[in-house]
Motif scaffolding. Structure first.
Motif, PDB file in Angstrom:
ATOM      1  N   VAL A  17       0.862  -1.174   0.000  1.00 50.64           N
ATOM      2  CA  VAL A  17       0.000   0.000   0.000  1.00 50.64           C
ATOM      3  C   VAL A  17       0.902   1.227   0.000  1.00 50.64           C
ATOM      4  O   VAL A  17       1.836   1.312   0.788  1.00 50.64           O
ATOM      5  N   GLN A  18       0.605   2.161  -0.905  1.00 61.13           N
ATOM      6  CA  GLN A  18       1.384   3.378  -0.966  1.00 61.13           C
ATOM      7  C   GLN A  18       0.438   4.557  -1.011  1.00 61.13           C
ATOM      8  O   GLN A  18      -0.607   4.490  -1.659  1.00 61.13           O
ATOM      9  N   ALA A  19       0.800   5.624  -0.326  1.00 60.28           N
ATOM     10  CA  ALA A  19      -0.022   6.832  -0.329  1.00 60.28           C
ATOM     11  C   ALA A  19       0.883   8.048  -0.496  1.00 60.28           C
ATOM     12  O   ALA A  19       1.975   8.099   0.055  1.00 60.28           O
ATOM     13  N   LEU A  20       0.402   8.997  -1.288  1.00 62.07           N
ATOM     14  CA  LEU A  20       1.130  10.235  -1.532  1.00 62.07           C
ATOM     15  C   LEU A  20       0.174  11.410  -1.378  1.00 62.07           C
ATOM     16  O   LEU A  20      -0.988  11.312  -1.750  1.00 62.07           O
ATOM     17  N   THR A  21       0.666  12.492  -0.855  1.00 57.60           N
ATOM     18  CA  THR A  21      -0.042  13.763  -0.909  1.00 57.60           C
ATOM     19  C   THR A  21       0.929  14.742  -1.547  1.00 57.60           C
ATOM     20  O   THR A  21       2.047  14.905  -1.073  1.00 57.60           O
ATOM     21  N   PHE A  22       0.507  15.347  -2.647  1.00 55.46           N
ATOM     22  CA  PHE A  22       1.412  16.205  -3.417  1.00 55.46           C
ATOM     23  C   PHE A  22       0.640  17.383  -3.999  1.00 55.46           C
ATOM     24  O   PHE A  22      -0.591  17.397  -4.026  1.00 55.46           O
ATOM     25  N   THR A  23       1.382  18.374  -4.468  1.00 58.29           N
ATOM     26  CA  THR A  23       0.795  19.570  -5.066  1.00 58.29           C
ATOM     27  C   THR A  23       1.066  19.571  -6.562  1.00 58.29           C
ATOM     28  O   THR A  23       2.199  19.354  -6.986  1.00 58.29           O
ATOM     29  N   VAL A  24       0.002  19.812  -7.342  1.00 62.49           N
ATOM     30  CA  VAL A  24       0.138  19.945  -8.793  1.00 62.49           C
ATOM     31  C   VAL A  24       0.014  21.429  -9.108  1.00 62.49           C
ATOM     32  O   VAL A  24      -1.013  22.054  -8.834  1.00 62.49           O
ATOM     33  N   THR A  45      -7.306   5.142  -4.981  1.00 59.65           N
ATOM     34  CA  THR A  45      -8.197   6.300  -4.930  1.00 59.65           C
ATOM     35  C   THR A  45      -7.359   7.557  -5.072  1.00 59.65           C
ATOM     36  O   THR A  45      -6.163   7.552  -4.783  1.00 59.65           O
ATOM     37  N   PHE A  46      -8.004   8.613  -5.523  1.00 56.06           N
ATOM     38  CA  PHE A  46      -7.386   9.928  -5.469  1.00 56.06           C
ATOM     39  C   PHE A  46      -8.452  10.916  -5.053  1.00 56.06           C
ATOM     40  O   PHE A  46      -9.648  10.688  -5.251  1.00 56.06           O
ATOM     41  N   GLN A  47      -7.987  12.006  -4.453  1.00 57.17           N
ATOM     42  CA  GLN A  47      -8.911  13.020  -3.964  1.00 57.17           C
ATOM     43  C   GLN A  47      -8.206  14.367  -3.953  1.00 57.17           C
ATOM     44  O   GLN A  47      -7.096  14.484  -3.444  1.00 57.17           O
ATOM     45  N   VAL A  48      -8.865  15.376  -4.532  1.00 55.50           N
ATOM     46  CA  VAL A  48      -8.329  16.734  -4.491  1.00 55.50           C
ATOM     47  C   VAL A  48      -8.738  17.326  -3.151  1.00 55.50           C
ATOM     48  O   VAL A  48      -9.915  17.420  -2.835  1.00 55.50           O
ATOM     49  N   MET A  49      -7.760  17.695  -2.351  1.00 57.44           N
ATOM     50  CA  MET A  49      -8.024  18.143  -0.991  1.00 57.44           C
ATOM     51  C   MET A  49      -8.071  19.659  -0.879  1.00 57.44           C
ATOM     52  O   MET A  49      -8.674  20.191   0.046  1.00 57.44           O
ATOM     53  N   LYS A  50      -7.438  20.356  -1.806  1.00 60.98           N
ATOM     54  CA  LYS A  50      -7.359  21.804  -1.693  1.00 60.98           C
ATOM     55  C   LYS A  50      -7.070  22.394  -3.064  1.00 60.98           C
ATOM     56  O   LYS A  50      -6.323  21.815  -3.837  1.00 60.98           O
ATOM     57  N   GLY A  51      -7.667  23.558  -3.330  1.00 57.73           N
ATOM     58  CA  GLY A  51      -7.334  24.295  -4.538  1.00 57.73           C
ATOM     59  C   GLY A  51      -8.477  24.453  -5.511  1.00 57.73           C
ATOM     60  O   GLY A  51      -8.983  23.472  -6.037  1.00 57.73           O
ATOM     61  N   PHE A 107      -3.258  10.619  -3.077  1.00 59.34           N
ATOM     62  CA  PHE A 107      -3.310   9.503  -4.015  1.00 59.34           C
ATOM     63  C   PHE A 107      -2.859   8.238  -3.288  1.00 59.34           C
ATOM     64  O   PHE A 107      -1.788   8.225  -2.672  1.00 59.34           O
ATOM     65  N   GLN A 108      -3.695   7.198  -3.331  1.00 59.89           N
ATOM     66  CA  GLN A 108      -3.364   5.932  -2.676  1.00 59.89           C
ATOM     67  C   GLN A 108      -3.446   4.795  -3.677  1.00 59.89           C
ATOM     68  O   GLN A 108      -4.376   4.742  -4.485  1.00 59.89           O
ATOM     69  N   VAL A 109      -2.473   3.903  -3.608  1.00 62.89           N
ATOM     70  CA  VAL A 109      -2.435   2.730  -4.478  1.00 62.89           C
ATOM     71  C   VAL A 109      -2.263   1.497  -3.609  1.00 62.89           C
ATOM     72  O   VAL A 109      -1.441   1.483  -2.689  1.00 62.89           O
ATOM     73  N   HIS A 110      -3.048   0.480  -3.924  1.00 66.61           N
ATOM     74  CA  HIS A 110      -2.987  -0.790  -3.201  1.00 66.61           C
ATOM     75  C   HIS A 110      -2.740  -1.903  -4.225  1.00 66.61           C
ATOM     76  O   HIS A 110      -3.495  -2.026  -5.186  1.00 66.61           O
TER      77      HIS A 110
END
Length: 197
Positions: A17-24, A45-51, A107-110
């Motif tokens: 399981v890997q998870a990333l939080t990043f800014t585009v 899953t992915f989710q836009v948290m801000k912006g 962004f999370q990948v399993h």
């Protein structure tokens, strides 16, 4: 007991399981790679948290360059597929529709089904049950992370709305005070007795 503990630890390590939080950044994209093997099962899953409008474009590319998954202007989404072709898979998130606002994406990948080549092919009933339990626990943890991220996004939206309401109320109070003072001055001037000449 020792054998069960070792089997459980080995199966938990086999699940990835890997998870990333990043800014585009605005008018750009960010891509991430994961090396997958045939037979793996990938979900995420992915989710836009801000912006901005909290939306982003997402694409997943196979090693041969073919597009496996596309999401246009989505706030959040889930994906799942079986890996047919081994090699580096590319996960891209594009913020090209925004010219000023960066987007923060979680962004999370399993990855399920990774097989250790050194491990014997035969799996006992106990190992199958432990693997099922481990996959269930991982699915629960992924769901909790997903819900936690949704809650964070909704909380940020709520706090932003509350701040705007507060500033609007403050502006209304100032306008009300200015209008009241101007009416008092106008009425006072209206009722002033002027000396007759």
């Amino acid at each position: 007991h020792m054998l069960r503990s070792v089997l459980l630890l080995a199966l938990l390590c086999a699940l990835s399981v890997q998870a990333l939080t990043f800014t585009v950044k605005p008018s750009s994209s960010s891509c991430y790679f994961e090396d997958l093997q045939p037979g793996d099962r990938l979900s995420g899953t992915f989710q836009v948290m801000k912006g901005g409008s909290l939306d982003i474009d997402a694409k997943i590319y196979a090693p041969d360059g073919g597009v496996i998954y596309t999401a246009d202007k989505k706030q959040e989404d889930r994906f799942s597929f079986g890996v047919q072709q081994g090699g580096p898979y590319k996960f891209c998130f594009a913020n090209v529709m925004s010219t000023f606002t960066p987007k923060v994406v979680n962004f999370q990948v399993h990855i399920e089904g990774r097989v250790d080549p050194k491990k014997p092919k035969e799996i006992s009933e106990l190992e199958k049950q432990v693997k099922r339990l481990s996959e269930g626990l991982t699915a629960i943890r992924n769901e909790q992370d997903y819900m936690r991220n949704r809650e964070r996004t909704h909380r940020n939206t709520s706090e932003s709305t509350n701040a705007r309401v507060m500033w609007w109320a403050f502006a209304e109070i100032i306008v009300l005070i200015i209008v009241s003072i101007s009416q008092i001055l106008y009425l006072r001037r209206f009722f002033e007795v002027r000396p007759s000449v």
